[in-house]
Design a protein around this motif. Structure first.
Motif, short mmCIF file in Angstrom:
data_model
loop_
_atom_site.label_atom_id
_atom_site.label_comp_id
_atom_site.label_asym_id
_atom_site.label_seq_id
_atom_site.Cartn_x
_atom_site.Cartn_y
_atom_site.Cartn_z
N LYS A 76 0.80 -1.22 0.00
CA LYS A 76 0.00 0.00 0.00
C LYS A 76 0.84 1.27 0.00
O LYS A 76 0.49 2.26 -0.63
CB LYS A 76 -0.94 -0.01 1.21
N ASN A 77 1.95 1.29 0.72
CA ASN A 77 2.73 2.51 0.83
C ASN A 77 3.44 2.89 -0.46
O ASN A 77 4.18 3.88 -0.49
CB ASN A 77 3.76 2.39 1.95
N TYR A 78 3.21 2.14 -1.48
CA TYR A 78 3.74 2.49 -2.79
C TYR A 78 3.18 3.84 -3.26
O TYR A 78 3.78 4.52 -4.08
CB TYR A 78 3.41 1.38 -3.80
N GLN A 79 2.03 4.23 -2.71
CA GLN A 79 1.45 5.53 -3.12
C GLN A 79 2.36 6.69 -2.74
O GLN A 79 2.38 7.73 -3.41
CB GLN A 79 0.07 5.73 -2.47
N HIS A 80 3.16 6.54 -1.67
CA HIS A 80 4.09 7.60 -1.30
C HIS A 80 5.09 7.87 -2.43
O HIS A 80 5.43 9.02 -2.71
CB HIS A 80 4.85 7.22 -0.03
N ILE A 81 5.56 6.78 -3.07
CA ILE A 81 6.48 6.92 -4.19
C ILE A 81 5.80 7.61 -5.35
O ILE A 81 6.35 8.52 -5.98
CB ILE A 81 7.00 5.54 -4.62
N LEU A 82 4.56 7.21 -5.62
CA LEU A 82 3.83 7.79 -6.74
C LEU A 82 3.53 9.27 -6.50
O LEU A 82 3.49 10.05 -7.45
CB LEU A 82 2.53 7.02 -6.97
N ALA A 83 3.35 9.65 -5.26
CA ALA A 83 3.12 11.06 -4.96
C ALA A 83 4.36 11.88 -5.29
O ALA A 83 4.27 13.00 -5.81
CB ALA A 83 2.75 11.24 -3.49
N LEU A 84 5.55 11.33 -5.00
CA LEU A 84 6.78 12.02 -5.35
C LEU A 84 6.93 12.12 -6.87
O LEU A 84 7.27 13.17 -7.41
CB LEU A 84 7.97 11.30 -4.74
N VAL A 85 6.69 11.03 -7.55
CA VAL A 85 6.81 11.03 -9.01
C VAL A 85 5.85 12.03 -9.62
O VAL A 85 6.20 12.80 -10.53
CB VAL A 85 6.55 9.61 -9.56
N PHE A 86 4.63 12.08 -9.09
CA PHE A 86 3.63 13.01 -9.61
C PHE A 86 4.06 14.45 -9.38
O PHE A 86 3.91 15.31 -10.27
CB PHE A 86 2.29 12.73 -8.94
N ALA A 87 4.60 14.75 -8.19
CA ALA A 87 5.03 16.11 -7.89
C ALA A 87 6.19 16.53 -8.80
O ALA A 87 6.20 17.66 -9.32
CB ALA A 87 5.44 16.21 -6.42
N VAL A 88 7.16 15.63 -9.01
CA VAL A 88 8.28 15.95 -9.89
C VAL A 88 7.80 16.18 -11.32
O VAL A 88 8.24 17.11 -12.02
CB VAL A 88 9.34 14.84 -9.84
N LYS A 89 6.85 15.38 -11.74
CA LYS A 89 6.29 15.52 -13.09
C LYS A 89 5.60 16.88 -13.24
O LYS A 89 5.76 17.56 -14.27
CB LYS A 89 5.31 14.38 -13.35
N GLU A 90 4.83 17.28 -12.23
CA GLU A 90 4.16 18.58 -12.29
C GLU A 90 5.16 19.72 -12.34
O GLU A 90 4.99 20.69 -13.10
CB GLU A 90 3.24 18.76 -11.07
N ILE A 91 6.19 19.64 -11.53
CA ILE A 91 7.19 20.71 -11.49
C ILE A 91 7.92 20.82 -12.82
O ILE A 91 8.17 21.92 -13.33
CB ILE A 91 8.16 20.47 -10.32
N ASN A 92 8.30 19.69 -13.39
CA ASN A 92 9.01 19.70 -14.67
C ASN A 92 8.13 20.24 -15.79
O ASN A 92 8.65 20.75 -16.80
CB ASN A 92 9.51 18.30 -15.02
N GLU A 93 6.82 20.12 -15.68
CA GLU A 93 5.90 20.63 -16.70
C GLU A 93 5.45 22.06 -16.43
O GLU A 93 4.74 22.65 -17.24
CB GLU A 93 4.67 19.72 -16.78
N ASN A 94 5.87 22.62 -15.28
CA ASN A 94 5.45 23.97 -14.91
C ASN A 94 6.54 24.96 -15.30
O ASN A 94 7.65 24.91 -14.76
CB ASN A 94 5.19 24.02 -13.40
N PRO A 95 6.27 25.89 -16.22
CA PRO A 95 7.32 26.82 -16.67
C PRO A 95 7.64 27.91 -15.65
O PRO A 95 8.65 28.61 -15.81
CB PRO A 95 6.73 27.43 -17.94
N THR A 96 6.80 28.06 -14.59
CA THR A 96 7.04 29.14 -13.62
C THR A 96 7.97 28.71 -12.50
O THR A 96 8.48 29.56 -11.77
CB THR A 96 5.71 29.60 -13.02
#
Length: 871
Positions: A76-96
């Motif tokens: 179940k705690n695999y979601q913690h990893i996915l939350a990090l991946v999702f945050a990094v993905k959002e930051i890399n796609e954010n030009p600001t």
């Protein structure tokens, strides 16, 4: 690169893979796993038990071949990893944020093991396969920060190495340690608030539901020890008792130990009268609790419901298990969990729905996760035990039970998400600062030194931003987020899934006294409860009107109920002591509240007052009638023979005597209290002195008729008038002294009669009051004695016999008055005095004037001089 260290309690039962190389269960499953994504800067992460297994034997070497029996699966705690991946993905796609810069990350599994933790950290800060610190022989990792771990112990292991290099560490699940000094000097930033607020919230929750008899289950580790030492004084201050205090082993899964755990649950939890059990520990402690409850469910042949409300701390989380088969989550229906505050993050659910284990994204964990939760097998998998079915990638995560995986971002995953953004904003601000420095140095032949991780600290401490959920993220004075906690209610379903309903909040930014909030109407309770909200008390509540009486040898929450003493009340349940009412109030019949006392005094409106008024008016009219009769027949021999003026004076005083009760029937005030006894004393003295004068006149009249008597000169109106005037002046003198020294006054007696305030006239000086009565009694006795001596005089000429009888009646009434008057209070005391006035006055009038009226009105033939002289 940013490294995230994520302590995740997830286990793989039969296979562990790294770089597409699989090992069977004949190999130790603690081989470090890595999830790598390149970038200009790296986030490092160390995940404890992303996947792993608790085995029958505890291995102490890093690589060793041994036969392993797997007990638990926890993906179940695999979601913690996915939350990090999702945050990094959002930051890399954010030009600001961090434009033209790509964030990358390394994720390692520490298995909650010191050696594995240190090995992963050394791997992060080195590039050589042999993990040589400070030795780099290939492209450097631009490691800027580390996120982890879930437990404080793991975070502290990381900090011992990262502290040397001053690399920022953001702990997403590490609560403050027991030692405050240690907490103050830990070199990492916490993405969670201090758990002291959580313990305060637990106590507030117990107080809200009036749960005073609770049990405490704590893990046998530092987290459980802190929970016990913090909660016990807080509970005691709020008058909450611990029905039991048990320590549970963190990880012990052998058959004998499991049976002992079942006995512990059955003997302590189930048989306890406590309806609420607090469970606290670290992230792995939920396993011990699940194991005990699962064993209890299997051996509970009678089907006895547990009927307990479980209160779980934020360090605990429900984890999917497979020992020996999936256990029923229904026992936790209605449980209350304190979780790190979180909010809905946009697009995270969509990100999870697009996960595909067949894509080559460097995530070695995803296929293992897919195999565990969907019980399927990927092609070319080297496994001794083949799961049923083949993984297609079409499986849906939302179809999984919540105990295996939750689609909504949990509190810990929310902390990971915020940690990534906090690091990104700090790095962004650092680069902006360096660009300003570079602009200021333009034209000079000097280059800025390379950006180092330790340079992020001042920017990280002052970072402040709003995340995608619209919530402000910033660190407080102790380098921890002041976000607070959510209070969630667990609603379970037959397919072993559940829903967390937010029913309350501990908002640290709210004003004092309003930080705790709970919405009781939104809560769902276990169906086995006989009443909701359920009760958890040692003894039944003492109803209003009674108080708690301590049981000898028992805790203060166990008590008996005792009725309140007379005159005291208990307006609420479970009061420690009864309280008295104010002077103007008195307890009701049930002794549950104070009600106002009524002011009581004798009035015209009540039946007794109406009866007295009627008798007074009747006797007044009868006396007035006698006076009219005597005035009309004033020239008749009978009227003239009895000293006509003295008779009129006697009748006038009797009229005033019959009007005196009306003064006693008015509300006691200063004037009426003064008039009552003074008017009564003077008027009655005139009446008795008139009777005495008549008696003396009769005696002297017969003595003066004897030949040679010297008393002839005393016979006449002068003597009678002198007697009346002298006696009255003496009584008036006594009353004057009374008024001048201690006059009567209105008085409120609040204690003699329950429920009433007696408004009465206090006599002031009791001695002078009895002097007035005694003086009247003296005159009456003298009149009685003189009349008794003259009783044998001729009946037709004198009235000595009638005066004797009237004085006998008068003295009897007033002698009886004294003891009765002293034994009564309030309106009854006034009624006794009025009755004595009416009875004695009526006796005088009836005894003296009734025979004369009979002769005047009915026997006029006897009212002639010849008849009187002949007799």
């Amino acid at each position: 690169m940013l490294l995230i260290i994520v302590s995740i309690l997830s286990f793989l039962p039969c296979v562990m893979c790294k770089h597409n190389k699989c090992f069977t269960t004949n190999h130790l499953l603690r081989i470090p796993h890595e999830f790598y994504q390149p970038g200009d800067f790296i986030i490092g992460g160390l995940a404890s038990h992303i996947f792993g297994s608790f085995a029958k034997e505890d291995f102490r070497e890093i690589l060793i071949t041994h036969q392993v029996r797997t007990f638990f699966i926890m993906p179940k705690n695999y979601q913690h990893i996915l939350a990090l991946v999702f945050a990094v993905k959002e930051i890399n796609e954010n030009p600001t944020i961090l434009p033209n810069i790509t964030l990358g990350f390394h994720i390692y599994d520490s298995y909650t093991n010191k050696r594995m933790t240190y090995r992963a950290i050394l791997d992060l800060i080195s590039t050589h396969p042999r993990y040589v610190p400070n030795y780099r022989c290939r492209i450097e990792k631009n490691l800027m920060a580390v996120i982890g771990g879930l437990d404080f112990g793991t975070s502290l292991y990381i900090a011992t190495i990262l502290g040397v290099y001053k690399i920022p560490q953001l702990s997403y699940g590490s609560f403050a340690p027991q030692n405050t000094d240690q907490s103050r000097h830990t070199p990492f930033y916490r993405m969670v608030p201090s758990d002291d607020h959580q313990y305060t919230g637990i106590v507030e929750l117990l107080v809200h539901f009036s749960w005073t008899w609770v049990g405490l289950f704590a893990a046998n580790n530092e987290s459980g020890e802190k929970c016990m030492q913090t909660l016990q004084p807080l509970l005691s201050r709020k008058h909450i008792c611990l029905a039991f205090l048990e320590r549970t082993p963190q990880t012990s899964y052998e058959h004998n130990n499991i049976h002992l755990l079942y006995l512990q649950v059955n003997q302590v939890i189930v048989k306890s009268k406590a309806g609420v059990v607090i469970s606290c520990g670290n992230s792995a402690s939920i396993l011990a609790l699940q194991t005990m409850l699962a064993q209890w469910e299997r051996e509970n042949v009678a089907g006895t419901p547990m009927r307990k409300v479980w209160i779980l701390t934020a360090q605990l989380d429900f984890i999917g298990t497979t020992y020996p088969t999936r256990w029923d989550m229904q026992v936790f229906q209605g449980s209350i969990s304190f979780t790190v505050h979180s909010d809905e993050v946009q697009r995270f659910r969509a990100f999870l729905q697009f996960l595909n284990p067949f894509e080559e994204n460097g995530d070695d964990f995803l296929k293992q996760f897919w195999t565990l939760v969907f019980h399927c097998l990927f092609p070319n998998s080297n496994m001794e035990e083949k799961p049923s079915g083949t993984c297609t990638g079409e499986e849906k995560l939302e179809e999984l039970p919540s105990s295996d995986f939750e689609m909504s971002m949990t509190g810990h995953s929310y902390s990971v998400y915020n940690a990534v953004y906090a690091m990104a904003h700090a790095l962004h601000n650092t680069l902006l600062h360096r660009s300003k420095q570079r602009a200021a140095m333009e034209g000079e032949m000097q280059e800025l030194p390379k950006l180092q991780a330790w340079q992020l600290h001042p920017f990280l401490r002052s970072v402040s931003f709003n995340n995608s959920a619209g919530e402000k993220v910033s660190f407080g004075e102790n380098r921890e987020l002041e976000t607070g906690f959510d209070i969630t209610n667990l609603v379970t379903f037959p397919n072993n899934s559940y829903v967390r309903i937010k029913v309350g909040r501990i908002d640290l930014e709210a004003p004092p006294g309003k930080q705790f909030s709970i919405h009781e109407d939104q809560m769902v309770w276990h169906k086995s409860f006989l009443q909701v909200p359920p009760r958890s008390v040692c003894c039944p509540s003492c109803p209003p009107g009674s108080r708690k009486k301590k049981k000898e040898g028992e805790k203060f929450c166990c008590y008996d109920c005792a009725p309140c003493p007379q005159g005291r009340i208990a307006s609420q349940k479970d009061m420690n002591d009864c309280i008295g009412c104010s002077e103007n109030h008195f307890p009701n019949k049930d002794q549950t509240q104070c009600i106002p006392k009524t002011i009581s005094f004798l009035t015209f409106g009540e039946p007794l007052g109406m009866c007295i008024s009627f008798l007074s008016l009747l006797f007044f009219l009868l006396t007035l009638l006698v006076l009219v009769i005597f005035a009309k027949h004033q020239d008749t021999p009978l009227v003239r023979a009895n000293n006509r003026d003295l008779t009129y004076t006697l009748l006038m005083s009797l009229l005033l005597c019959f009007l005196c009760p009306f003064i006693f029937l008015s509300q006691p005030e200063r004037v009426s209290c003064l008039l009552r006894q003074m008017a009564f004393g003077v008027v009655f003295t005139v009446t008795v002195s008139c009777v005495l004068a008549k008696t003396v006149t009769v005696v002297l009249a017969f003595v003066a008729t004897k030949p040679g008597s010297r008393m002839r000169k005393w016979v006449g109106k002068t003597l009678a008038s002198a007697i009346v005037l002298t006696c009255t002046i003496i009584q008036a003198g006594i009353c004057t002294v009374w008024l001048g020294t201690s006059p009567p006054f209105p008085h409120f007696d609040k204690y003699y009669v329950t429920g009433e305030i007696i408004l009465e006239c206090n006599e002031g000086s009791a001695a002078l009051f009895y002097c007035v009565l005694g003086y009247m009694g003296f005159l009456a006795i003298v009149s009685f004695v003189v009349a008794f001596l003259a009783r044998k005089l001729p009946d037709s000429f004198n009235e000595a016999k009638f005066i004797t009888f009237s004085m006998l009646l008068f003295c009897s009434v007033w002698i009886s008055f004294v003891p009765v008057y002293l034994s009564t209070k309030g309106k009854h005391m006034v009624a006794v005095e009025i009755f004595s006035i009416l009875a004695s006055s009526a006796g005088l009038m009836g005894s003296i004037f009734a025979p004369k009226c009979y002769i005047i009105m009915l026997r006029p033939d006897l009212n002639i001089r010849e008849q009187l002289m002949r007799n």
